[in-house]
Design a protein around this motif. Structure first.
Motif, PDB file in Angstrom:
ATOM      1  N   GLU A  17       5.980  39.905  54.728  1.00  0.00           N
ATOM      2  CA  GLU A  17       6.995  39.067  55.403  1.00  0.00           C
ATOM      3  C   GLU A  17       7.311  39.708  56.567  1.00  0.00           C
ATOM      4  O   GLU A  17       7.881  40.740  56.474  1.00  0.00           O
ATOM      5  CB  GLU A  17       8.024  38.340  54.567  1.00  0.00           C
ATOM      6  CG  GLU A  17       8.715  37.373  55.607  1.00  0.00           C
ATOM      7  CD  GLU A  17       9.458  36.323  54.888  1.00  0.00           C
ATOM      8  OE1 GLU A  17       9.013  36.296  53.624  1.00  0.00           O
ATOM      9  OE2 GLU A  17      10.019  35.656  55.441  1.00  0.00           O
ATOM     10  N   LEU A  73      14.375  46.661  53.432  1.00  0.00           N
ATOM     11  CA  LEU A  73      14.113  46.144  54.600  1.00  0.00           C
ATOM     12  C   LEU A  73      13.533  47.125  55.655  1.00  0.00           C
ATOM     13  O   LEU A  73      13.790  48.192  55.357  1.00  0.00           O
ATOM     14  CB  LEU A  73      15.376  45.623  55.572  1.00  0.00           C
ATOM     15  CG  LEU A  73      16.114  44.266  54.933  1.00  0.00           C
ATOM     16  CD1 LEU A  73      17.297  44.082  55.738  1.00  0.00           C
ATOM     17  CD2 LEU A  73      15.112  43.378  55.057  1.00  0.00           C
ATOM     18  N   ARG A 131       9.484  38.956  59.946  1.00  0.00           N
ATOM     19  CA  ARG A 131      10.270  38.110  60.613  1.00  0.00           C
ATOM     20  C   ARG A 131      10.877  38.483  62.153  1.00  0.00           C
ATOM     21  O   ARG A 131      11.174  39.497  62.200  1.00  0.00           O
ATOM     22  CB  ARG A 131      11.998  37.766  59.771  1.00  0.00           C
ATOM     23  CG  ARG A 131      11.636  37.576  58.441  1.00  0.00           C
ATOM     24  CD  ARG A 131      12.520  36.292  58.125  1.00  0.00           C
ATOM     25  NE  ARG A 131      11.872  35.394  57.363  1.00  0.00           N
ATOM     26  CZ  ARG A 131      12.410  33.983  57.015  1.00  0.00           C
ATOM     27  NH1 ARG A 131      13.277  33.678  57.619  1.00  0.00           N
ATOM     28  NH2 ARG A 131      11.737  33.171  56.046  1.00  0.00           N
ATOM     29  N   SER A 177       8.799  36.872  49.518  1.00  0.00           N
ATOM     30  CA  SER A 177       9.239  36.334  50.897  1.00  0.00           C
ATOM     31  C   SER A 177      10.402  35.888  50.790  1.00  0.00           C
ATOM     32  O   SER A 177      11.184  35.512  49.711  1.00  0.00           O
ATOM     33  CB  SER A 177       8.214  35.279  51.348  1.00  0.00           C
ATOM     34  OG  SER A 177       8.559  33.930  50.639  1.00  0.00           O
ATOM     35  N   LEU A 178      11.117  35.870  51.911  1.00  0.00           N
ATOM     36  CA  LEU A 178      12.723  35.231  51.875  1.00  0.00           C
ATOM     37  C   LEU A 178      12.665  33.937  51.092  1.00  0.00           C
ATOM     38  O   LEU A 178      13.734  33.623  50.336  1.00  0.00           O
ATOM     39  CB  LEU A 178      13.204  34.988  53.155  1.00  0.00           C
ATOM     40  CG  LEU A 178      13.698  36.313  53.828  1.00  0.00           C
ATOM     41  CD1 LEU A 178      14.105  35.857  55.422  1.00  0.00           C
ATOM     42  CD2 LEU A 178      14.594  37.022  53.125  1.00  0.00           C
ATOM     43  N   ILE A 187      10.720  43.765  53.445  1.00  0.00           N
ATOM     44  CA  ILE A 187      10.587  42.476  54.540  1.00  0.00           C
ATOM     45  C   ILE A 187      10.760  43.436  55.824  1.00  0.00           C
ATOM     46  O   ILE A 187      11.509  44.499  55.996  1.00  0.00           O
ATOM     47  CB  ILE A 187      11.554  41.427  54.395  1.00  0.00           C
ATOM     48  CG1 ILE A 187      11.073  40.595  53.113  1.00  0.00           C
ATOM     49  CG2 ILE A 187      11.432  40.695  55.495  1.00  0.00           C
ATOM     50  CD1 ILE A 187      12.301  39.695  52.708  1.00  0.00           C
TER      51      ILE A 187
END
Ligand code: GDP
Length: 476
Positions: free
Chosen positions: A450, A376, A452, A360-361, A428
């Motif tokens: 994750e 990504l 976002r 996770s970030l 992510i």
């Protein structure tokens, strides 16, 4: 600390890095070296221990030999696609509906029983109604041994095919005796002798060739010789297996199918393996528990008692058990709930542990110090923004030590497919002006992926840039 462990292993002659996984043996060795007692416990052992705490065991008949009674064989139909598995299951079911039950409404509950005859005696056979070896293997992988005999269907006009071999490998690995149904003998060009000859290569030698495997030529479509196939199943079972169980004990079984029914709540088809299941029994299956409110058979009729090898649909669980979960009758609801709760807690822990491995970030720092690569997946509301975002992200200048890779992009909401890819490649997902679709959020939570969401480009760039900078290798 990790460095000390690496060093200790080095002295034991094992060269490993701190992030590498090691075998159970090495863990035990390391434990003794560091004066710890390391216990490697399998999920099965752990579950056995849990049951023992309540004075329960699973998998063995109670009592002495005299308590055991003959039970019907449980049969799975396997073979290559289009060779006639489904058709055969349908034909068997239609041709052998139990008397008095004809006209009942057929329910596909995942298994059914048929009544047949062998040497003048009436005999039952239980069929698992989901053809193919995937179901068989999935159950076996979960430790459930639900099948006694496998029918290997091979179309006589097509011969042995890749999935034929796969299926027989699975059956042989599980030590399940095989009866070969050479199907489609009504088709022109059918060559049943060739099938026999092909299968000798895989240690399936027909009786008429001096081997031990029964081959029966059938047509599932025309119901030709299907009764002989059932006979062969019973003969094979009688010759090679001791199919007996104690019907006079608390029931044990395996859930072979389960779903949430709109009207009736969680519904599970359970194959009884020993003992007798009755309406009113307190039950636990995997991390689901409840009390048998109703039992239904494959004709939708109410059943009050289910004995070994009988499949029944059970109504009364408070949640949906998983296919392959073992079912156990316990004395009180309280015990059923406690066992289910403990299993549930364990499942959550295991999931959390799995999740922690993902990125996770927030913890990119620590996790990515070794990999220096950020994957990504970009999803956006139109192709223009997706492209703009991609370009901007790829333009972030953080030097050569960290690499940003965009492994997938597209227009539309975040889907389960996106999440699966992210999970497989530790990526992510960036959602720009879009939301998650269907069960994507649920899956992402479960897989620890994750996702976002942004609606302002510079904010997305800013955060990713911060993350990438955090990934820079520290200079010593
Ligand atoms: P599965 O993929 O193994 O479940 O195969 P299916 O049962 O769906 O059968 C595939 C096709 O073969 C269907 O069109 C069936 O009607 C046909 N079929 C199955 N058994 C026979 C048979 O004995 N003879 C003929 N001629 N066709 C059959």
């Amino acid at each position: 600390n990790p460095a000390a462990l690496v060093q200790a292993l080095f002295h034991l002659g094992e060269m490993v890095t701190a992030t590498q996984s090691v075998s159970d043996e090495i863990l035990e060795l390391l434990g003794s070296e560091m004066n710890y007692n390391v216990l490697v416990v399998s999920p099965e052992d752990e579950d056995r221990e849990l049951l023992e705490r309540f004075d329960l065991t699973f998998g063995e008949d109670e009592g002495v030999d005299e308590d055991l009674e003959q039970r019907p064989p449980v049969v799975t139909v396997m073979g290559h696609v289009d060779h006639g598995k489904t058709r055969l299951l349908d034909t068997i079911r239609k041709a052998n509906v139990r008397e008095g039950e004809a006209g009942g409404i057929t329910q596909h509950i995942g298994a059914y029983q048929v009544l047949t005859e062998l040497e003048g005696n009436e005999r039952l056979i239980t069929f698992i109604d989901t053809p193919g070896h995937e179901a068989f293997t999935a159950m076996r992988a979960r430790g459930a041994k639900a099948t006694d005999v496998a029918i290997l269907v091979v179309a006589a006009d097509d011969g042995v095919m890749p999935q034929t071999i796969e299926a027989l490998n699975h059956a042989q690995a599980a030590d399940v005796p095989i009866v070969v149904a050479v199907n489609k003998i009504d088709v022109e060009g059918a060559n049943p002798a060739k099938v026999r000859q092909q299968l000798t290569e895989y240690n399936l030698v027909a009786e008429e060739y001096g081997g031990e495997t029964m081959f029966v030529d059938i047509s599932a479509k025309q119901n030709l010789n299907v009764d002989a196939l059932l006979e062969a199943v019973l003969l094979t079972a009688d010759a090679t297996l001791d199919l007996r169980a104690n019907p006079d004990q608390d029931a044990q079984g395996v859930a072979i199918e389960a779903h949430l029914d709109r009207g009736r709540g969680p519904v599970a088809t359970v194959l009884i393996q020993r003992g007798t299941l009755r309406v009113g029994d307190s039950i636990v299956a995997g991390d689901a528990y409840g009390r048998v409110r109703r039992m239904l058979d494959e004709n939708g009729k109410d059943v009050h008692e289910a004995t070994p090898s009988r499949p029944v649909q059970v109504v009364g669980f408070t949640s949906v058990p998983g296919a392959g979960d073992s079912l156990l009758v316990v004395d009180e609801d309280r015990i059923a709930r406690q066992i289910a709760d403990r299993r549930n807690a364990r499942k959550r822990n295991a999931l959390a542990a799995k999740t922690r491995k993902r990125i996770s970030l927030e913890d990119l720092d620590s996790v990515l110090k070794e990999t220096h690569q950020l994957n990504l997946i970009i999803k956006g509301d139109n192709s223009g923004t997706v492209e703009a975002l991609e370009e901007a992200l790829l333009g972030i200048d953080v030097g050569e030590e960290v690499e940003l890779r965009i492994i997938d992009r597209g227009v539309g909401g975040v889907t389960e497919t996106n999440v699966n890819l992210a999970s497989a490649s530790n990526a992510i997902i960036i959602g720009f002006n879009v939301r998650a679709e269907g069960k994507a959020t649920e899956l992402a939570n479960r897989e620890g992926v994750e996702v976002r969401y942004y609606s302002v480009i510079y904010k997305a760039i800013d955060e990713i840039e911060q993350a990438l900078k955090g990934m820079l290798k520290p200079i010593y």
